[in-house]
Design a protein around this motif. Sequence first.
Motif, PDB file in Angstrom:
ATOM      1  N   MET A  64      -6.448   1.800   3.206  1.00  0.00           N
ATOM      2  CA  MET A  64      -6.901   1.802   1.810  1.00  0.00           C
ATOM      3  C   MET A  64      -8.147   2.672   1.651  1.00  0.00           C
ATOM      4  N   LEU A 118       0.833  -1.198   0.000  1.00  0.00           N
ATOM      5  CA  LEU A 118       0.000   0.000   0.000  1.00  0.00           C
ATOM      6  C   LEU A 118       0.867   1.248   0.000  1.00  0.00           C
ATOM      7  N   GLN A 123       0.684   4.112  -2.814  1.00  0.00           N
ATOM      8  CA  GLN A 123       0.382   5.491  -2.410  1.00  0.00           C
ATOM      9  C   GLN A 123       1.470   6.445  -2.899  1.00  0.00           C
ATOM     10  N   GLU A 176      -4.695  -2.051   7.549  1.00  0.00           N
ATOM     11  CA  GLU A 176      -4.303  -1.766   6.171  1.00  0.00           C
ATOM     12  C   GLU A 176      -5.539  -1.485   5.313  1.00  0.00           C
ATOM     13  N   LEU A 200      -6.164   0.242  -6.780  1.00  0.00           N
ATOM     14  CA  LEU A 200      -6.404   0.389  -5.343  1.00  0.00           C
ATOM     15  C   LEU A 200      -7.798  -0.100  -4.980  1.00  0.00           C
TER      16      LEU A 200
END
Length: 231
Positions: free
Chosen positions: A164, A49, A53, A160, A105
């Motif tokens: 997200m 992630l 990002q 997590e 994502l």
Amino acid sequence: DSERGIELKTDTDFGIARSTIDVLEKYRRVYEFGREWSEDAYNKVEYSLASLQHDMNQQEEWFSDIDRNIRYTYDAGFLQVESRDFKESLLPITVKALTAMKDLLLRLFHSKCSELQTIYQSKIKQLEEDPTTLKQFALHVEKFNTIRHEGNSLDQQEQEVEAMKKLLDQYVVKIPSSDAVLFDDLRSSTKAFGDQVVTTEQRVDRRMESMRQMVYKNISRLNNDLTSCRD
């Protein structure tokens, strides 16, 4: 003197034009990125992630920089540097890449929500078991200790998913209603799992003494049987 003045003016204006082009040269990395980047290839790589990002932030920063700092034209005396086509060729690169990253994502968000929801429901069901025999109880206690130990990992995975969701909101990504429901269900399952761990621990503690007594009785019965055999 007039001819010399024109020559100096021309050199000066060409110098300004060259300086402008040198400034625009820093955007070559965006052009190179667009020439090499492939959505299919990007989707085949497994990203954390944090790395996803980072990539999304990079595209947003590039877009903002290009949109804000590249003008359509630059005056250089009697010369003019036209940069409209240059600017309009770079902006779609960042838009296309960022859109693909948002889609990725969202898919990861759905997949992780679904995976964790299934795991939590399975763990809760196992913890709800209430065995009555000694052997089953011993196996249940072992299973309970394993699940409790796994709780930290599950909590990290749930955090997590929360990250997200926060990133999706930050980039104003529309989440399908089915995924929104799945996310709410996951939050409920996370709490239910924590509550069930506490409930199971209390039940195990209450049953432990009676199970010990059962062990002692079995040992006593075995000793009696052995004594009878000797007689």
